[in-house]
Enzyme design. Structure first.
Site, short mmCIF file in Angstrom:
data_model
loop_
_atom_site.label_atom_id
_atom_site.label_comp_id
_atom_site.label_asym_id
_atom_site.label_seq_id
_atom_site.Cartn_x
_atom_site.Cartn_y
_atom_site.Cartn_z
N GLU A 46 3.14 -2.75 -33.80
CA GLU A 46 3.22 -1.34 -33.39
C GLU A 46 3.31 -1.21 -31.89
O GLU A 46 2.84 -2.08 -31.14
CB GLU A 46 2.00 -0.54 -33.88
CG GLU A 46 2.00 -0.19 -35.36
CD GLU A 46 1.20 -1.18 -36.18
OE1 GLU A 46 1.32 -1.14 -37.42
OE2 GLU A 46 0.47 -2.00 -35.58
N THR A 47 3.91 -0.10 -31.47
CA THR A 47 3.95 0.35 -30.07
C THR A 47 3.50 1.80 -30.07
O THR A 47 3.87 2.57 -30.97
CB THR A 47 5.37 0.23 -29.50
OG1 THR A 47 5.75 -1.14 -29.47
CG2 THR A 47 5.45 0.81 -28.09
#
Length: 290
Positions: A46-47
């Site tokens: 994830e970002t």
């Protein structure tokens, strides 16, 4: 507009372990398509994108969006802890002991606790719902295990904290090392059941100080394994509370990511009143998008 970013390892007991996260700051001017492209460029599980500034940390919390390399999700554990750490260290004033984030599931608070082993960040999970029970033979086929590897004393069950996980108990820890995921089956399972991923756990750990070992697989531009999954750990807490297998309140230390070479340690504190997931956060890099 300048977009600074930070790289942190979450649920990490040392540098370059745990689950890596990129946190992009001052992202209110970025549209959804650009955020998705940036998340794919980083390539981590994830970002996150912090949309609000230093004065928005109270009330509903700092506005944040979370993306995998191919889709947005309303909540995830390591992005919540890692983003809260960056907000506390680099955005909020006065280095507060608690930071609130406004996510797709609503307000999620993160508290920072000093312990003898170092500081832990703790999120309080959003509401969790137990879903349908699933066919254990189907799960076994997806992950390349024999049906006998699954623990028949506990069900395979969908549990949701925003993202939906199939929680699957295994009889023994060594089965986790034998997993080989069939992408086509995993993809079809996700479409059929609306599942984000499959979380498998065994009620034994390699380190005697810990209690369980887990792995989590999902599909995002191919099969991906998450080194540490806080949202699934929160779902595990609700699952175990419903089974009463650990009583009405318990604390567990859960190993994950070992098979990936990214050893992670997740702390689970569960009761009827609340479920919390905690771990260490270590910053490893920072820079600027150009």
């Amino acid at each position: 507009m300048t977009h600074r970013f930070h790289i942190v390892d979450v649920f990490a007991e040392r540098r370059y372990a745990g689950n890596t996260l990129a946190v992009v700051r001052d992202a209110a001017d970025l549209d959804t398509a650009t955020m998705q492209q940036i998340a794919r460029e980083f390539g981590f599980s994830e970002t996150t994108f912090v949309l609000s500034g230093a004065n928005d940390g109270g009330g509903a919390g700092m506005r944040v969006r979370i993306f995998t390399p191919t889709f947005e999700i309303p909540f995830a554990g390591h992005p919540t802890l890692g983003t809260a750490f960056v907000v506390r260290e680099h955005i909020a004033k006065g280095r507060p002991d608690e930071v609130a984030l406004a996510l797709g599931v609503g307000r999620v608070p993160v508290a920072f606790e000093r312990t003898a082993g170092g500081e832990l960040a703790w999120l309080t999970a959003p509401p969790i719902t137990l879903g349908a029970k699933l066919d254990p033979d189907e799960i076994a086929a997806i992950v390349g295990l024999a049906p006998a590897d699954l623990d028949s004393a506990l069900p395979v069950q969908q549990v949701s904290a925003g993202p939906v996980f199939a929680i699957a108990p295994l009889r023994w820890r060594e089965a986790l090392a034998r997993i080989e995921v069939d992408l086509a089956r995993l993809r079809a399972f996700g479409r059929q059941h609306g599942s984000t991923g499959i979380y498998l756990f065994a009620r034994e750990a390699e380190d005697p100080a810990n209690h369980m070992r887990a792995r989590m697989f999902f599909e995002s531009a191919g099969v991906r394994e998450d080194p540490a999954t806080g949202s699934a750990t929160a779902c595990l807490g609700a699952y175990l509370l419903a089974r009463r297998s650990h009583g009405s309140a318990f604390s567990l230390r859960i190993e994950q990511g070992v098979e990936l070479g990214r050893p992670s340690l997740l702390h689970l504190d569960a009761s009827r009143e609340r479920i919390r997931v905690g771990g260490r956060v270590i910053e490893t890099a920072r820079g600027e998008l150009v």
